[in-house]
Design a protein around this motif. Structure first.
Motif, short mmCIF file in Angstrom:
data_model
loop_
_atom_site.label_atom_id
_atom_site.label_comp_id
_atom_site.label_asym_id
_atom_site.label_seq_id
_atom_site.Cartn_x
_atom_site.Cartn_y
_atom_site.Cartn_z
N VAL A 225 -32.12 -26.98 -33.23
CA VAL A 225 -31.88 -26.55 -34.49
C VAL A 225 -33.14 -26.11 -35.36
O VAL A 225 -34.22 -26.81 -35.54
CB VAL A 225 -31.23 -27.75 -35.46
CG1 VAL A 225 -31.12 -27.32 -37.00
CG2 VAL A 225 -30.13 -28.37 -34.76
N GLU A 233 -34.44 -30.33 -34.94
CA GLU A 233 -33.76 -31.12 -33.79
C GLU A 233 -33.55 -30.46 -32.78
O GLU A 233 -33.10 -29.27 -32.48
CB GLU A 233 -32.63 -31.75 -34.73
CG GLU A 233 -31.93 -32.91 -33.92
CD GLU A 233 -30.98 -33.54 -35.00
OE1 GLU A 233 -31.02 -33.41 -36.06
OE2 GLU A 233 -30.26 -34.64 -34.38
N PRO A 244 -25.92 -36.11 -35.96
CA PRO A 244 -27.25 -35.36 -36.28
C PRO A 244 -28.01 -36.30 -37.06
O PRO A 244 -27.64 -37.36 -37.64
CB PRO A 244 -26.63 -34.27 -37.30
CG PRO A 244 -25.32 -34.92 -37.72
CD PRO A 244 -24.73 -35.52 -36.64
N THR A 249 -30.08 -30.81 -40.01
CA THR A 249 -28.79 -30.80 -39.40
C THR A 249 -27.53 -31.32 -39.95
O THR A 249 -26.69 -30.95 -40.02
CB THR A 249 -29.06 -31.38 -37.89
OG1 THR A 249 -30.38 -31.18 -37.47
CG2 THR A 249 -28.34 -30.92 -36.72
N SER A 312 -36.03 -35.47 -33.11
CA SER A 312 -35.84 -34.84 -34.30
C SER A 312 -37.23 -34.97 -35.06
O SER A 312 -37.95 -36.06 -34.90
CB SER A 312 -35.16 -36.15 -35.05
OG SER A 312 -34.44 -35.59 -36.36
#
Ligand code: ATP
Ligand code: MG
Length: 322
Positions: A225, A233, A244, A249, A312
């Motif tokens: 992402v 992420e 997520p 996200t 993340s």
């Protein structure tokens, strides 16, 4: 086995008076046989990343730092000759409207033959034709397309020709940048499932840039992402789409009420992407993030491993976030 390893990649477009930091310190590791979806709002640097890998960015107006290792060699440091050897053969790309560059005065088949012969000059006419026709079948094009001129094909047919062409050398890495977006849903699904079958046969690795989360859900194993030039992420599709962790996200996923529904665009997060001409001090998403605290505006978050292989870049997971 790692097939592509991107480390600390930065790409800045240099215009007259300002720079646009389109890709900002991106590191990604891609394994053989992976199918990786890259998602993120328009302008998040997805195509710039693809163009950097394929060395399609003009040297005079871009500044690139970092490394892109392919089989132990930095793609960015290869000589033009060395890179041309692997381009198409080992690294193929399809953009949206890739085929606009075809010559209008030659038939599709003979143009593809010529492109094929660049790397395999000695093959017989018959053999090339067989190869091309089998690829036409894979992308659901009829044999008669071989003898047509580009203007006789619809946009969708031309796009399928370019997908067929990208597969001609059975490249270890295939990059699709919105390459199937303009096709109807059924054709897109058929082509992706054929490509997936091929991947299993030849261990092809696919990087797929798309706005369509349902495509990621059905045709990719991993997802990256991106937002404003940065990776927010990364993880397995089922982890990232179903659980997520990054607020960005999470916002993206909320704009997709159903993964099985109609094609939808990524939208629904209030606010706008920051001006990429500014060097940002903290988390690039902080101005739009409803969880942001002081730290987020001051420190760039590191990628934190949430569960195995699921990362993340958010301070929430960094410990002292209160
Ligand atoms: P989209 O989903 O719309 O295709 P993207 O994620 O592919 O977007 P990029 O096309 O990589 O995004 O663009 C990233 C940023 O770089 C954007 O801010 C864009 O305006 C800028 N940009 C792209 N090409 C150039 C260029 N040639 N000169 C200056 N800035 C550019
Ligand atoms: Mg793009």
């Amino acid at each position: 086995m790692k097939v592509l390893e991107i480390k600390n990649l930065n790409v800045a477009y240099k215009n007259k008076e300002k720079q646009v930091f389109a890709v900002n310190n991106v590191s990604l590791s891609i394994n053989e046989g992976d199918s990786v979806g890259i998602v993120g709002e328009s302008g998040s640097g997805k195509s710039t990343l693809a163009m950097a890998i394929l060395r399609l960015l003009p040297e005079s107006s871009t500044e690139i730092t970092g490394t892109i290792d392919y089989k132990g060699k930095d793609l960015l440091k290869m000589s033009t000759g060395e890179f041309n050897e692997i381009r198409w053969k080992e690294l193929a790309v399809v953009f949206q409207k890739s085929m606009n560059g075809l010559s209008p005065i030659h038939k599709i088949g003979s143009q593809i033959e010529d492109i094929y012969r660049v790397h395999v000059p000695k093959i017989s006419k018959q053999k090339v034709k067989e190869k091309i026709l089998s690829l036409f079948k894979l992308v659901n094009l009829s044999e008669r397309v071989y003898n047509l001129y580009p203007h006789e094909l619809s946009g969708g047919m031309l796009q399928r020709v370019s997908i067929a062409l990208s597969l001609i050398h059975q490249p270890p890495i295939l990059i699709l940048d919105e390459a199937t977006t303009a096709l109807d849903v059924v054709t897109q699904g058929q082509i992706l499932s054929e490509i997936q079958k091929l991947e299993e046969k030849i261990k092809m690795t696919r990087i797929m840039i798309t706005h369509d989360m349902s495509v990621v859900a059905t045709a990719c194993k991993k997802v990256v992402v991106m937002y404003a030039g940065k990776v927010m992420e990364v993880g397995k599709v089922q982890d990232v789409l179903l659980k997520p962790t990054h607020p960005y996200t999470q916002g993206l996923m909320k704009s997709f009420p159903s993964l099985k529904g109609e094609k939808t665009e990524l939208r629904g997060i209030p606010g706008f992407m920051p001006n990429l001409a500014d060097q940002n001090k903290g988390c690039i998403f902080a101005p739009r993030c409803s969880f942001a605290k002081e730290k987020c505006h001051k420190e760039v978050p590191k990628e934190i491993e949430i569960t195995h292989g699921h990362f993340s870049a958010c301070h929430i997971y960094g410990g002292d976030f209160n």
